[in-house]
Write an enzyme that holds these catalytic residues in place. Sequence first.
Site, PDB file in Angstrom:
ATOM      1  N   HIS A 240      -2.697   3.244   2.652  1.00 19.71           N
ATOM      2  CA  HIS A 240      -2.621   3.244   4.112  1.00 19.71           C
ATOM      3  C   HIS A 240      -4.066   3.266   4.627  1.00 19.71           C
ATOM      4  O   HIS A 240      -4.954   3.801   3.962  1.00 19.71           O
ATOM      5  CB  HIS A 240      -1.888   4.525   4.526  1.00 19.71           C
ATOM      6  CG  HIS A 240      -1.536   4.641   5.971  1.00 19.71           C
ATOM      7  ND1 HIS A 240      -2.447   5.031   6.921  1.00 19.71           N
ATOM      8  CD2 HIS A 240      -0.360   4.460   6.628  1.00 19.71           C
ATOM      9  CE1 HIS A 240      -1.837   5.073   8.102  1.00 19.71           C
ATOM     10  NE2 HIS A 240      -0.577   4.733   7.950  1.00 19.71           N
TER      11      HIS A 240
ATOM     12  N   CYS B 133      -0.148  -0.363   8.950  1.00 22.06           N
ATOM     13  CA  CYS B 133      -1.460   0.247   8.691  1.00 22.06           C
ATOM     14  C   CYS B 133      -1.879   0.045   7.243  1.00 22.06           C
ATOM     15  O   CYS B 133      -2.442   0.940   6.612  1.00 22.06           O
ATOM     16  CB  CYS B 133      -1.475   1.734   9.038  1.00 22.06           C
ATOM     17  SG  CYS B 133      -0.985   2.047  10.720  1.00 22.06           S
TER      18      CYS B 133
END
Lengths: 411, 157
Positions: A128, A369
Amino acid sequence: MTTATSAFDVARIREDFPVLQQMVNGKPLVYLDNAATSQKPQSVIDTLVHYYTSDNSNVHRGVHTLSQRATEDYDAARSTARQFLNAASDQEIIFVKGTTDGINLVAHSYGRQHLGPGDEIIISTMEHHSNIIPWQVLCQEKGAHLRVIPINDAGELLIDEYERLLTPRTKLVSITHVSNVLGTINPIEQIVEMAHSRGVPVLVDGAQAAPHMAVDVQKLGCDFYVFSGHKVCGPTGIGVLYGKSDLLEAMPPYQLGSEMIKSVTFERTIYNDLPYKFEPGTPHIAGAIGLGAAISYISDIGMDRIFAYESELLRYGTERLSAIGGLTLIGTAAKKGSVLSFVMDGVHPHDIGTILDAEGIAIRTGHHCAQPLMDRFGVPATARASLAFYNTKEEIDVLVKGIDRVIEVFS
Amino acid sequence: MPQLPDVPLHGLYGESIMDHFRSPRHRSALASSDIETEEFNPFCGDRVILQIKLDDAGRITQVSSRSEGCSIIQATASMMAEALLGKSLAQAAALDHAFRAMMRGESLEQESAPELGDLVAMQVVREYPVRIKCALLPWLALEVGMESHQLGQAERD
């Protein structure tokens, strides 16, 4: 069905979640965006209301009754979090804002202290952004380098490549436990063992693991473990950073202010003991107590039972989605958590998301993300259905019907 | 074209939008252009590359509007390209102004408002606030392109 899943009374569990009892666009809500955030059981909502209604006060300061109550509950929440992770002591549990905050704390404190020019930090392709950017910026600042473990087409780490990346220049490994896009469950014990044999500490991003499986930081052997409260049925703005006490003791504070001090003169300040050294200012007291209630709630159900039930849901969802023509699942690791990321021929994920929303189905669409991971699979975005223990096979059937609608509109 | 009247999509995937999505107009790249811009939305991967060719009188004679992404951006990019052909840059700016006003739910004075044509279909996107940015990206490309063209003109003058 296994015994573990047949004993799982999901109808009863769903009654604990008021948000699930609603209609969206005229259809019963099917909430499949749990990797973004989880819903809250009544017990957590009640705990927050009770705190603000009866106990609201500052912690570790007042001698009055309310302050004592708030302090007791705040400290009890820390013990609950310690048990949840099986940490050795409460002082290894630092309350932070969430996973992002916890990673930033380690990057700023441990990272700044230990990283120098030419040093290296190892992450992976499936991280992420929160587990990329803090290290990237730190490396730029220190003249150090980020090394990235590649993955195969199923979305599994290439452990041989990881082995090659571990060198005397490696100062830290920071890796996700479970991928938020692919669902891949990484072999943390093995990763830690390989790093430790070279004296390299390991941080584990547990944001997508803590809600779904039993986590034992002593068994994993990791040096840091971070997760977010709002993904484990708790409030937003609260999370936990676990760190081994000897490492935390040696680390400088990340942010400065009250609560994290022992004594202050204008000449010098003596920092407080763990965990308070890393908790400056008035903490998110209600959040921590709410997180304690959330951990108690899911622990009472049982993390192993949750994992078994969700695995069965995942198996069913994988089977149903795989049968849809023109749909491709992204992330097919052998060991996988309850995430179903997919793309469809000729249909952008945003259109999938909008059409499903009209059916009352909440999924996430976008790059999640994790842009480097999107690049790895050559897609700009995916649609992602992420499951929780309060989801059902019937809801997966509704998802499949919704996807049929998408195909109908775009045929 | 299925209309799915039982789905509360307000005609989002209606005939006009789906026609432009399936058969986008003016997608071929131009060999040379007076205006060229690329806009990208990193949050969803939507992308548009806009090229405009002007004649000596400053009228738009050729447009290339290549977009990637969802149905909304692709349909808007196609409709915009069609609407821009034959217009002066001032008229293009007025069209942009009128489109943005429509997307905000504002009504312009009738006599000064240019014909939006097929673009009127895009007002359904107002029902989906998170998707409005998809419909605006080609217009952003147009604005950025016209602005840099004007700056270039000013420098030459």
